[in-house]
Design a protein around this motif. Sequence first.
Motif, PDB file in Angstrom:
ATOM      1  N   ARG A 110       0.832  -1.211   0.000  1.00  0.00           N
ATOM      2  CA  ARG A 110       0.000   0.000   0.000  1.00  0.00           C
ATOM      3  C   ARG A 110       0.861   1.253   0.000  1.00  0.00           C
ATOM      4  NH1 ARG A 110      -2.641  -2.071   4.420  1.00  0.00           N
ATOM      5  NH2 ARG A 110      -2.116  -0.180   5.540  1.00  0.00           N
ATOM      6  N   ARG A 111       1.926   1.225   0.778  1.00  0.00           N
ATOM      7  CA  ARG A 111       2.810   2.387   0.845  1.00  0.00           C
ATOM      8  C   ARG A 111       3.466   2.631  -0.517  1.00  0.00           C
ATOM      9  NH1 ARG A 111       7.094   1.061   4.482  1.00  0.00           N
ATOM     10  NH2 ARG A 111       5.381   0.133   5.574  1.00  0.00           N
ATOM     11  N   GLU A 112       3.959   1.572  -1.155  1.00  0.00           N
ATOM     12  CA  GLU A 112       4.609   1.715  -2.454  1.00  0.00           C
ATOM     13  C   GLU A 112       3.640   2.198  -3.522  1.00  0.00           C
ATOM     14  OE1 GLU A 112       6.483  -1.978  -3.431  1.00  0.00           O
ATOM     15  OE2 GLU A 112       7.940  -1.818  -1.820  1.00  0.00           O
ATOM     16  N   MET A 113       2.398   1.725  -3.461  1.00  0.00           N
ATOM     17  CA  MET A 113       1.403   2.110  -4.466  1.00  0.00           C
ATOM     18  C   MET A 113       0.644   3.378  -4.078  1.00  0.00           C
ATOM     19  SD  MET A 113      -0.130  -1.576  -5.564  1.00  0.00           S
ATOM     20  CE  MET A 113      -1.108  -0.876  -6.883  1.00  0.00           C
ATOM     21  N   LYS A 114       0.900   3.857  -2.859  1.00  0.00           N
ATOM     22  CA  LYS A 114       0.257   5.066  -2.346  1.00  0.00           C
ATOM     23  C   LYS A 114      -1.270   4.938  -2.352  1.00  0.00           C
ATOM     24  CE  LYS A 114       4.134   7.853  -3.644  1.00  0.00           C
ATOM     25  NZ  LYS A 114       4.806   8.437  -4.745  1.00  0.00           N
ATOM     26  N   ILE A 115      -1.744   3.845  -1.742  1.00  0.00           N
ATOM     27  CA  ILE A 115      -3.183   3.606  -1.628  1.00  0.00           C
ATOM     28  C   ILE A 115      -3.525   3.347  -0.166  1.00  0.00           C
ATOM     29  CG2 ILE A 115      -3.499   2.721  -3.968  1.00  0.00           C
ATOM     30  CD1 ILE A 115      -3.401  -0.119  -2.810  1.00  0.00           C
ATOM     31  N   GLU A 116      -4.767   3.569   0.176  1.00  0.00           N
ATOM     32  CA  GLU A 116      -5.265   3.314   1.528  1.00  0.00           C
ATOM     33  C   GLU A 116      -5.826   1.901   1.608  1.00  0.00           C
ATOM     34  OE1 GLU A 116      -5.134   5.465   4.133  1.00  0.00           O
ATOM     35  OE2 GLU A 116      -3.996   6.811   2.852  1.00  0.00           O
ATOM     36  N   ALA A 117      -5.872   1.366   2.807  1.00  0.00           N
ATOM     37  CA  ALA A 117      -6.490   0.064   3.030  1.00  0.00           C
ATOM     38  C   ALA A 117      -8.004   0.197   2.921  1.00  0.00           C
ATOM     39  CB  ALA A 117      -6.123  -0.464   4.419  1.00  0.00           C
ATOM     40  N   PRO A 118      -8.679  -0.833   2.437  1.00  0.00           N
ATOM     41  CA  PRO A 118     -10.146  -0.774   2.386  1.00  0.00           C
ATOM     42  C   PRO A 118     -10.707  -0.577   3.796  1.00  0.00           C
ATOM     43  CG  PRO A 118      -9.319  -2.745   1.269  1.00  0.00           C
ATOM     44  CD  PRO A 118      -8.158  -2.102   1.951  1.00  0.00           C
ATOM     45  N   GLN A 119     -11.753   0.225   3.903  1.00  0.00           N
ATOM     46  CA  GLN A 119     -12.376   0.465   5.199  1.00  0.00           C
ATOM     47  C   GLN A 119     -13.101  -0.770   5.700  1.00  0.00           C
ATOM     48  OE1 GLN A 119     -11.921   3.286   6.996  1.00  0.00           O
ATOM     49  NE2 GLN A 119     -10.487   3.782   5.370  1.00  0.00           N
ATOM     50  N   ASP A 120     -13.652  -1.536   4.780  1.00  0.00           N
ATOM     51  CA  ASP A 120     -14.430  -2.715   5.136  1.00  0.00           C
ATOM     52  C   ASP A 120     -14.123  -3.783   4.095  1.00  0.00           C
ATOM     53  OD1 ASP A 120     -16.301  -4.426   6.259  1.00  0.00           O
ATOM     54  OD2 ASP A 120     -18.002  -3.494   5.249  1.00  0.00           O
ATOM     55  N   TRP A 121     -14.069  -5.000   4.526  1.00  0.00           N
ATOM     56  CA  TRP A 121     -13.807  -6.071   3.575  1.00  0.00           C
ATOM     57  C   TRP A 121     -14.967  -7.058   3.601  1.00  0.00           C
ATOM     58  CZ3 TRP A 121     -10.355  -6.067  -0.197  1.00  0.00           C
ATOM     59  CH2 TRP A 121     -10.270  -7.206  -0.984  1.00  0.00           C
ATOM     60  N   LYS A 122     -16.150  -6.550   3.413  1.00  0.00           N
ATOM     61  CA  LYS A 122     -17.339  -7.391   3.342  1.00  0.00           C
ATOM     62  C   LYS A 122     -17.659  -7.547   1.860  1.00  0.00           C
ATOM     63  CE  LYS A 122     -22.008  -7.828   5.135  1.00  0.00           C
ATOM     64  NZ  LYS A 122     -22.912  -7.776   4.006  1.00  0.00           N
ATOM     65  N   VAL A 123     -17.422  -8.704   1.318  1.00  0.00           N
ATOM     66  CA  VAL A 123     -17.597  -8.926  -0.112  1.00  0.00           C
ATOM     67  C   VAL A 123     -18.441 -10.180  -0.349  1.00  0.00           C
ATOM     68  CG1 VAL A 123     -15.586  -7.656  -0.936  1.00  0.00           C
ATOM     69  CG2 VAL A 123     -15.308 -10.002  -0.215  1.00  0.00           C
TER      70      VAL A 123
END
Length: 145
Positions: A110-123
């Motif tokens: 995530r740090r390398e791609m500069k993205i945030e973690a999903p807030q919820d992982w309900k799929v």
Amino acid sequence: MKWIVLGVVLFIVFAIFRRMSQESRLVNTGVMTIWQQRAPMAFEDFYAHFYARSGIPAEDVRKILQMIAQGTGVPEDRLRPEDRLEDLKPGALRMQLGLMKRLLMNEQIRREMKIEAPQDWKVDTVHEVITTLGPYGHHAHTAGE
């Protein structure tokens, strides 16, 4: 390094979906499911009706729908947001979604791609897959650039 990791992950996901697609063509239960009884819906109508105001680009929604269709064997034009993944093909996407979750939850990636973690992982439904993975679609498209 991040491009190599992302490339390997995408290749693995592609290989898994291809195998599942081949297996789903071999399985014919003879039972007419709810999605087989539905009228097809063009992607443009699907997007306009369900996701035009979501902020998720149409191309990203299309790619996610294609992924779900390929993994479950359900034609893309028969999928609807309320469809439960386990009803489409039990266990079909469990491994792929688990792999995506590990990728998106990995702090270094995530740090390398500069993205945030999903807030919820309900799929559990098509809609939840689209809204969980949709915000990351741009990163997958630009990974090779």
